[in-house]
Design a protein around this motif. Structure first.
Motif, PDB file in Angstrom:
ATOM      1  N   ALA A 132      42.371  27.676  62.545  1.00 15.32           N
ATOM      2  CA  ALA A 132      41.577  26.751  62.220  1.00 15.32           C
ATOM      3  C   ALA A 132      42.662  25.541  61.923  1.00 15.32           C
ATOM      4  O   ALA A 132      41.965  23.944  61.561  1.00 15.32           O
ATOM      5  CB  ALA A 132      41.296  27.528  60.429  1.00 15.32           C
ATOM      6  N   SER A 186      43.273  31.526  61.177  1.00 23.26           N
ATOM      7  CA  SER A 186      44.125  30.525  60.415  1.00 23.26           C
ATOM      8  C   SER A 186      45.229  29.855  61.302  1.00 23.26           C
ATOM      9  O   SER A 186      44.924  28.451  61.172  1.00 23.26           O
ATOM     10  CB  SER A 186      45.522  31.175  59.516  1.00 23.26           C
ATOM     11  OG  SER A 186      45.811  30.294  59.209  1.00 23.26           O
ATOM     12  N   GLU A 220      39.739  25.514  53.799  1.00 18.22           N
ATOM     13  CA  GLU A 220      39.868  25.449  52.371  1.00 18.22           C
ATOM     14  C   GLU A 220      38.017  26.164  52.098  1.00 18.22           C
ATOM     15  O   GLU A 220      37.611  25.993  50.648  1.00 18.22           O
ATOM     16  CB  GLU A 220      39.561  24.424  51.255  1.00 18.22           C
ATOM     17  CG  GLU A 220      41.266  24.170  51.996  1.00 18.22           C
ATOM     18  CD  GLU A 220      41.657  22.225  51.137  1.00 18.22           C
ATOM     19  OE1 GLU A 220      42.474  22.093  50.665  1.00 18.22           O
ATOM     20  OE2 GLU A 220      40.544  21.245  51.395  1.00 18.22           O
ATOM     21  N   GLN A 221      37.316  27.012  53.269  1.00 26.13           N
ATOM     22  CA  GLN A 221      36.510  26.565  53.103  1.00 26.13           C
ATOM     23  C   GLN A 221      36.104  28.094  52.061  1.00 26.13           C
ATOM     24  O   GLN A 221      35.216  28.091  51.170  1.00 26.13           O
ATOM     25  CB  GLN A 221      35.189  26.800  53.962  1.00 26.13           C
ATOM     26  CG  GLN A 221      35.662  26.221  55.145  1.00 26.13           C
ATOM     27  CD  GLN A 221      36.167  26.402  56.427  1.00 26.13           C
ATOM     28  OE1 GLN A 221      37.605  26.764  55.954  1.00 26.13           O
ATOM     29  NE2 GLN A 221      36.271  26.510  57.331  1.00 26.13           N
ATOM     30  N   LEU A 222      36.891  28.749  51.767  1.00 25.65           N
ATOM     31  CA  LEU A 222      37.007  30.495  50.825  1.00 25.65           C
ATOM     32  C   LEU A 222      36.955  29.954  49.334  1.00 25.65           C
ATOM     33  O   LEU A 222      36.151  29.936  48.664  1.00 25.65           O
ATOM     34  CB  LEU A 222      37.672  31.011  51.470  1.00 25.65           C
ATOM     35  CG  LEU A 222      37.494  32.041  53.118  1.00 25.65           C
ATOM     36  CD1 LEU A 222      38.201  33.110  53.210  1.00 25.65           C
ATOM     37  CD2 LEU A 222      36.271  32.979  52.605  1.00 25.65           C
ATOM     38  N   PRO A 276      34.403  31.850  56.395  1.00 25.46           N
ATOM     39  CA  PRO A 276      35.041  30.833  57.487  1.00 25.46           C
ATOM     40  C   PRO A 276      34.771  30.866  58.767  1.00 25.46           C
ATOM     41  O   PRO A 276      34.368  32.165  59.795  1.00 25.46           O
ATOM     42  CB  PRO A 276      36.381  30.504  56.405  1.00 25.46           C
ATOM     43  CG  PRO A 276      36.969  31.912  56.933  1.00 25.46           C
ATOM     44  CD  PRO A 276      35.646  32.407  56.276  1.00 25.46           C
ATOM     45  N   GLN A 335      32.462  25.018  58.545  1.00 28.40           N
ATOM     46  CA  GLN A 335      32.152  24.055  58.082  1.00 28.40           C
ATOM     47  C   GLN A 335      33.489  23.321  58.357  1.00 28.40           C
ATOM     48  O   GLN A 335      34.464  24.064  58.868  1.00 28.40           O
ATOM     49  CB  GLN A 335      31.890  23.518  56.575  1.00 28.40           C
ATOM     50  CG  GLN A 335      30.735  23.798  55.603  1.00 28.40           C
ATOM     51  CD  GLN A 335      30.615  23.591  54.473  1.00 28.40           C
ATOM     52  OE1 GLN A 335      32.040  23.958  53.297  1.00 28.40           O
ATOM     53  NE2 GLN A 335      29.775  23.216  53.947  1.00 28.40           N
ATOM     54  N   SER A 371      30.736  19.499  53.492  1.00 28.32           N
ATOM     55  CA  SER A 371      31.160  19.890  52.382  1.00 28.32           C
ATOM     56  C   SER A 371      30.952  18.763  50.781  1.00 28.32           C
ATOM     57  O   SER A 371      30.984  19.420  49.820  1.00 28.32           O
ATOM     58  CB  SER A 371      33.122  20.018  51.980  1.00 28.32           C
ATOM     59  OG  SER A 371      33.028  18.359  52.778  1.00 28.32           O
ATOM     60  N   CYS A 406      28.202  32.972  56.521  1.00 30.42           N
ATOM     61  CA  CYS A 406      29.105  31.752  57.444  1.00 30.42           C
ATOM     62  C   CYS A 406      29.108  30.621  57.496  1.00 30.42           C
ATOM     63  O   CYS A 406      28.041  29.909  58.226  1.00 30.42           O
ATOM     64  CB  CYS A 406      28.475  32.745  59.017  1.00 30.42           C
ATOM     65  SG  CYS A 406      29.893  32.107  60.250  1.00 30.42           S
ATOM     66  N   VAL A 407      30.107  30.217  56.825  1.00 30.52           N
ATOM     67  CA  VAL A 407      30.970  28.730  56.939  1.00 30.52           C
ATOM     68  C   VAL A 407      30.803  27.741  57.950  1.00 30.52           C
ATOM     69  O   VAL A 407      31.868  27.631  58.380  1.00 30.52           O
ATOM     70  CB  VAL A 407      31.399  28.405  55.864  1.00 30.52           C
ATOM     71  CG1 VAL A 407      31.364  26.861  55.139  1.00 30.52           C
ATOM     72  CG2 VAL A 407      31.008  29.469  54.632  1.00 30.52           C
TER      73      VAL A 407
END
Length: 298
Positions: free
Chosen positions: A177, A174, A106-108, A122, A102, A78, A99-100
């Motif tokens: 995550a 969620s 809070e990627q989005l 995410p 990380q 990040s 595709c993140v």
């Protein structure tokens, strides 16, 4: 949207996570475009006694990119998104899936500030991969990603189909995550002590870890995560069962004097706690220490 197995894939950030994904694709004949800051002619993944070499080169100039990709794996931390922004602009078109890979939840939100034309997915990364001093990457477990169950996520799953990296499309993304965030938050203790997983064998550290995880759990539940009472003990048990020399990315960054992902891994607990009027006394101590260790001054 392109869902064929020959999807054009780019990996931005060929570090520990990026190298693992690149090696997974290369092993089944799907050579990705490698994009990073440092020119290299190959990447190397070590899995036990086996070495997988991913041929390069690693591209270092986004201005030389001639076309957009169908799928981009964003594998920078990040703290490095700004540095990768030119790659994202060059590689992303209206049909691109990003595709993140990380940490955090809070990627989005973080990618939204760049107004990319494609779709953002995410991911929760569940595999332990460690960068080695010779530039190779050591994989110390099975490679697995969890993604939300969406059409864009299925593009990622198709690209990785049949590789060493399995993909779960999760309706409860969620919650997964937030569980991974709790695990990452605990790793901040390793950065502060400069110790690896063996430190969790200490009774005093175990008590502190459980108290911190209870604090994190309260915030996660307030955010809508469905996590049971057993999760804090399960996470502690995982750290205690790991090899004593198992490191983590935030400790590796601390040892190298690089900026730490303290805000997305630890600061978020205090920030979201304030939103829900939840007391976070342990975070209130850990976060300033991690921030100072990362950013100084001094």
């Amino acid at each position: 949207m392109n869902t064929e197995i020959n999807t054009v894939v780019a990996v931005v950030g060929p570090g520990a996570i990026g190298t693992t994904v690149a090696a997974a694709l290369h092993e089944v004949g799907r050579k990705p475009l490698l994009c990073g800051r440092t020119p290299r002619d190959h990447l190397t993944l070590q899995d036990g006694d086996r070495f997988i070499t991913v041929p390069g080169p690693v591209q270092t100039n986004p201005k030389q990119i001639a076309r957009t990709a169908d799928l981009v794996f964003l594998a920078v931390k990040s703290t490095q998104i700004d540095a990768a922004a030119e790659w994202l602009k060059a590689l992303t078109g209206p049909e691109t899936v990003v595709c993140v890979l990380q940490n955090g939840v809070e990627q989005l939100d973080r990618l939204a500030t760049y107004s990319l034309p494609g779709q953002i997915v995410p991911a929760v990364v569940w595999f332990p991969a460690q960068a080695q001093s010779d530039g190779s990457v050591r994989l110390r477990g099975d490679a697995r990603l969890s993604l939300p169950d969406t059409s864009a996520s299925r593009v990622v799953a198709t690209a990785l189909q049949g590789t060493r990296c399995s993909v779960d499309l999760a309706a409860n993304f969620s919650s997964l995550a937030w569980r991974k965030l709790m695990q990452n938050a605990v790793a901040g203790l390793m950065a502060l002590t400069h110790r690896r997983s063996g430190m969790f064998g200490r009774a005093d550290i175990a008590r502190l870890t459980l108290a911190y995880l209870q604090e994190c759990l309260a915030v996660a539940r307030a955010e809508g995560a469905e996590l049971g009472d057993e999760v804090p003990q399960d996470i502690l048990d995982k750290f205690r069962a790991a090899p004593a020399d198992m490191s983590t990315s935030i400790l590796t960054d601390r040892e190298a004097g690089r900026p730490l992902e303290w805000d997305i891994r630890n600061g978020v607990i205090a920030r979201r706690g304030r939103v829900h009027s939840i007391s976070t006394p342990i975070s209130d101590i850990l976060v300033p220490l991690l921030a100072a260790a990362s950013d100084g001054p001094g």
